[in-house]
Design a protein around this motif. Structure first.
Motif, PDB file in Angstrom:
ATOM      1  N   PRO A  45      -4.104  -7.721   3.484  1.00  0.00           N
ATOM      2  CA  PRO A  45      -5.014  -8.872   3.433  1.00  0.00           C
ATOM      3  C   PRO A  45      -4.822  -9.795   4.631  1.00  0.00           C
ATOM      4  O   PRO A  45      -3.831  -9.710   5.356  1.00  0.00           O
ATOM      5  CB  PRO A  45      -4.625  -9.568   2.123  1.00  0.00           C
ATOM      6  CG  PRO A  45      -3.197  -9.172   1.895  1.00  0.00           C
ATOM      7  CD  PRO A  45      -3.075  -7.782   2.425  1.00  0.00           C
ATOM      8  N   ASN A  46      -5.795 -10.697   4.837  1.00  0.00           N
ATOM      9  CA  ASN A  46      -5.660 -11.717   5.881  1.00  0.00           C
ATOM     10  C   ASN A  46      -4.394 -12.537   5.631  1.00  0.00           C
ATOM     11  O   ASN A  46      -4.083 -12.878   4.491  1.00  0.00           O
ATOM     12  CB  ASN A  46      -6.875 -12.653   5.880  1.00  0.00           C
ATOM     13  CG  ASN A  46      -8.109 -11.974   6.446  1.00  0.00           C
ATOM     14  OD1 ASN A  46      -8.009 -11.046   7.240  1.00  0.00           O
ATOM     15  ND2 ASN A  46      -9.278 -12.437   6.022  1.00  0.00           N
ATOM     16  N   ARG A  64       4.471  -3.594   1.235  1.00  0.00           N
ATOM     17  CA  ARG A  64       4.157  -3.372  -0.174  1.00  0.00           C
ATOM     18  C   ARG A  64       4.092  -1.866  -0.451  1.00  0.00           C
ATOM     19  O   ARG A  64       4.560  -1.397  -1.484  1.00  0.00           O
ATOM     20  CB  ARG A  64       2.830  -4.059  -0.519  1.00  0.00           C
ATOM     21  CG  ARG A  64       2.375  -3.898  -1.965  1.00  0.00           C
ATOM     22  CD  ARG A  64       3.277  -4.616  -2.953  1.00  0.00           C
ATOM     23  NE  ARG A  64       3.416  -6.037  -2.690  1.00  0.00           N
ATOM     24  CZ  ARG A  64       2.583  -6.982  -3.155  1.00  0.00           C
ATOM     25  NH1 ARG A  64       1.535  -6.636  -3.897  1.00  0.00           N
ATOM     26  NH2 ARG A  64       2.802  -8.246  -2.880  1.00  0.00           N
ATOM     27  N   TYR A  65       3.482  -1.129   0.467  1.00  0.00           N
ATOM     28  CA  TYR A  65       3.410   0.331   0.360  1.00  0.00           C
ATOM     29  C   TYR A  65       3.589   0.939   1.745  1.00  0.00           C
ATOM     30  O   TYR A  65       3.068   0.407   2.734  1.00  0.00           O
ATOM     31  CB  TYR A  65       2.050   0.797  -0.182  1.00  0.00           C
ATOM     32  CG  TYR A  65       1.676   0.239  -1.531  1.00  0.00           C
ATOM     33  CD1 TYR A  65       2.083   0.860  -2.711  1.00  0.00           C
ATOM     34  CD2 TYR A  65       0.898  -0.911  -1.637  1.00  0.00           C
ATOM     35  CE1 TYR A  65       1.734   0.358  -3.953  1.00  0.00           C
ATOM     36  CE2 TYR A  65       0.538  -1.435  -2.870  1.00  0.00           C
ATOM     37  CZ  TYR A  65       0.962  -0.798  -4.027  1.00  0.00           C
ATOM     38  OH  TYR A  65       0.619  -1.304  -5.242  1.00  0.00           O
ATOM     39  N   THR A  66       4.294   2.056   1.823  1.00  0.00           N
ATOM     40  CA  THR A  66       4.395   2.844   3.045  1.00  0.00           C
ATOM     41  C   THR A  66       4.324   4.305   2.647  1.00  0.00           C
ATOM     42  O   THR A  66       5.124   4.772   1.824  1.00  0.00           O
ATOM     43  CB  THR A  66       5.719   2.573   3.792  1.00  0.00           C
ATOM     44  OG1 THR A  66       5.782   1.195   4.170  1.00  0.00           O
ATOM     45  CG2 THR A  66       5.812   3.425   5.049  1.00  0.00           C
ATOM     46  N   ASN A 114      -3.906   6.500  -3.762  1.00  0.00           N
ATOM     47  CA  ASN A 114      -3.101   5.640  -4.633  1.00  0.00           C
ATOM     48  C   ASN A 114      -4.012   4.614  -5.315  1.00  0.00           C
ATOM     49  O   ASN A 114      -4.614   3.766  -4.660  1.00  0.00           O
ATOM     50  CB  ASN A 114      -2.029   4.941  -3.795  1.00  0.00           C
ATOM     51  CG  ASN A 114      -1.084   4.082  -4.617  1.00  0.00           C
ATOM     52  OD1 ASN A 114      -1.504   3.296  -5.454  1.00  0.00           O
ATOM     53  ND2 ASN A 114       0.207   4.223  -4.346  1.00  0.00           N
ATOM     54  N   MET A 115      -4.109   4.675  -6.634  1.00  0.00           N
ATOM     55  CA  MET A 115      -5.056   3.817  -7.344  1.00  0.00           C
ATOM     56  C   MET A 115      -4.711   2.338  -7.202  1.00  0.00           C
ATOM     57  O   MET A 115      -5.606   1.485  -7.134  1.00  0.00           O
ATOM     58  CB  MET A 115      -5.107   4.202  -8.827  1.00  0.00           C
ATOM     59  CG  MET A 115      -5.777   5.543  -9.092  1.00  0.00           C
ATOM     60  SD  MET A 115      -7.399   5.736  -8.270  1.00  0.00           S
ATOM     61  CE  MET A 115      -8.339   4.424  -9.040  1.00  0.00           C
ATOM     62  N   ASP A 116      -3.436   1.989  -7.150  1.00  0.00           N
ATOM     63  CA  ASP A 116      -3.048   0.590  -6.981  1.00  0.00           C
ATOM     64  C   ASP A 116      -3.492   0.073  -5.615  1.00  0.00           C
ATOM     65  O   ASP A 116      -3.981  -1.059  -5.489  1.00  0.00           O
ATOM     66  CB  ASP A 116      -1.534   0.428  -7.135  1.00  0.00           C
ATOM     67  CG  ASP A 116      -1.064   0.696  -8.566  1.00  0.00           C
ATOM     68  OD1 ASP A 116      -1.861   0.472  -9.483  1.00  0.00           O
ATOM     69  OD2 ASP A 116       0.088   1.119  -8.731  1.00  0.00           O
ATOM     70  N   LYS A 161      -7.415  -0.281  -5.614  1.00  0.00           N
ATOM     71  CA  LYS A 161      -7.901  -1.453  -6.356  1.00  0.00           C
ATOM     72  C   LYS A 161      -7.606  -2.742  -5.597  1.00  0.00           C
ATOM     73  O   LYS A 161      -8.441  -3.640  -5.529  1.00  0.00           O
ATOM     74  CB  LYS A 161      -7.257  -1.507  -7.738  1.00  0.00           C
ATOM     75  CG  LYS A 161      -7.784  -0.473  -8.720  1.00  0.00           C
ATOM     76  CD  LYS A 161      -7.013  -0.553 -10.025  1.00  0.00           C
ATOM     77  CE  LYS A 161      -7.458   0.559 -10.979  1.00  0.00           C
ATOM     78  NZ  LYS A 161      -6.611   0.604 -12.199  1.00  0.00           N
ATOM     79  N   ALA A 162      -6.416  -2.841  -5.024  1.00  0.00           N
ATOM     80  CA  ALA A 162      -5.989  -4.096  -4.404  1.00  0.00           C
ATOM     81  C   ALA A 162      -6.516  -4.292  -2.992  1.00  0.00           C
ATOM     82  O   ALA A 162      -6.799  -5.415  -2.588  1.00  0.00           O
ATOM     83  CB  ALA A 162      -4.454  -4.172  -4.400  1.00  0.00           C
TER      84      ALA A 162
END
Length: 234
Positions: free
Chosen positions: A37-38, A213-215, A224-226, A229-230
């Motif tokens: 996100p920004n 948060r994710y790598t 990846n559904m999370d 969605k995010a």
């Protein structure tokens, strides 16, 4: 093998901590993208890795060498090239003059490297006598990337290369990025167009508030559904 490793990076401006222990890696000839996100710290991470922002802690390894305290110009000499999001061309100079400015550290024939850039971006050869400031946004981005390629980098860093361009131009720029990676150049790219960027990425880093948060592999993050969605609109 990782060409670039930014490990546990903390950095910020004044009293504000923007990066809070993020880590970013890029493999030889691979594409790594940084999305989120920004305000997540994506562009700040690029500046920290390129030496434009001092690290408060953590380190940056490039080609097996610790370059944490090297100045940006010295990182260019090591084989890093950085294309900022804005003010990335000399608008009053011609396309060709812009490219030649990029070849200032090159010890081989500028003409040979220039022809390689022209083969990658044919429109630049056609417009080589035109002022860069007269070009479209997409063509200007090609000039900026082409000028960076004139240093024959091992690592090309792109900060929001598709900002403000049409979807068609974005697709074309991404195709060129894939072509560059196929020549063995590593790519580190920050992108707002997360879905499209992850589609071409070997590795994706999702930053949130300066932290990973994710790598994962780009394809895995797309599934990846999370993450979908995010960050990818579902």
């Amino acid at each position: 093998m990782n060409l670039l490793m930014g490990e546990n990076i903390f950095a910020g401006y004044g009293g504000v901590e923007i990066l809070k222990g993020c880590s970013i890696t890029v493999g030889l000839g691979k594409i790594s993208v940084v999305v989120g996100p920004n305000g997540a710290g994506k562009s700040t991470a690029m500046k920290a890795i390129f030496g434009m922002l001092p690290l408060r802690s953590g380190n940056v390894l490039f080609d097996g060498e610790d370059i944490t305290h090297l100045a940006p110009f010295d990182r260019v000499k090591k084989g890093m090239a950085y294309v900022p999001q804005t003010q990335n061309v000399f608008t009053s100079m011609s396309v060709e003059e812009n490219l030649e400015m990029g070849g200032f550290i090159n010890s081989v024939s500028l003409n040979d490297v220039k022809e390689q850039v022209y083969s990658l971006f044919p429109i630049l050869k056609e417009k080589r006598r035109q002022r860069a400031g007269e070009l479209s946004g997409g063509q200007r981005q090609q000039v900026a990337v082409g000028r960076a390629m004139m240093t024959e980098p091992k690592l090309l860093m792109l900060d929001e290369p598709t900002a403000g361009v049409s979807p068609m131009v974005m697709d074309d720029l991404f195709e060129r990025v894939v072509e560059i990676a196929r020549t063995g150049v590593a790519i580190l790219m920050v992108e707002q167009n997360a879905k499209q960027a992850l589609a071409i990425a070997d590795k994706g880093h999702v930053l949130v508030q300066g932290e990973n948060r994710y790598t994962d592999a780009g394809a895995a993050l797309l599934k990846n559904m999370d993450v979908r969605k995010a960050f990818l609109g579902g």
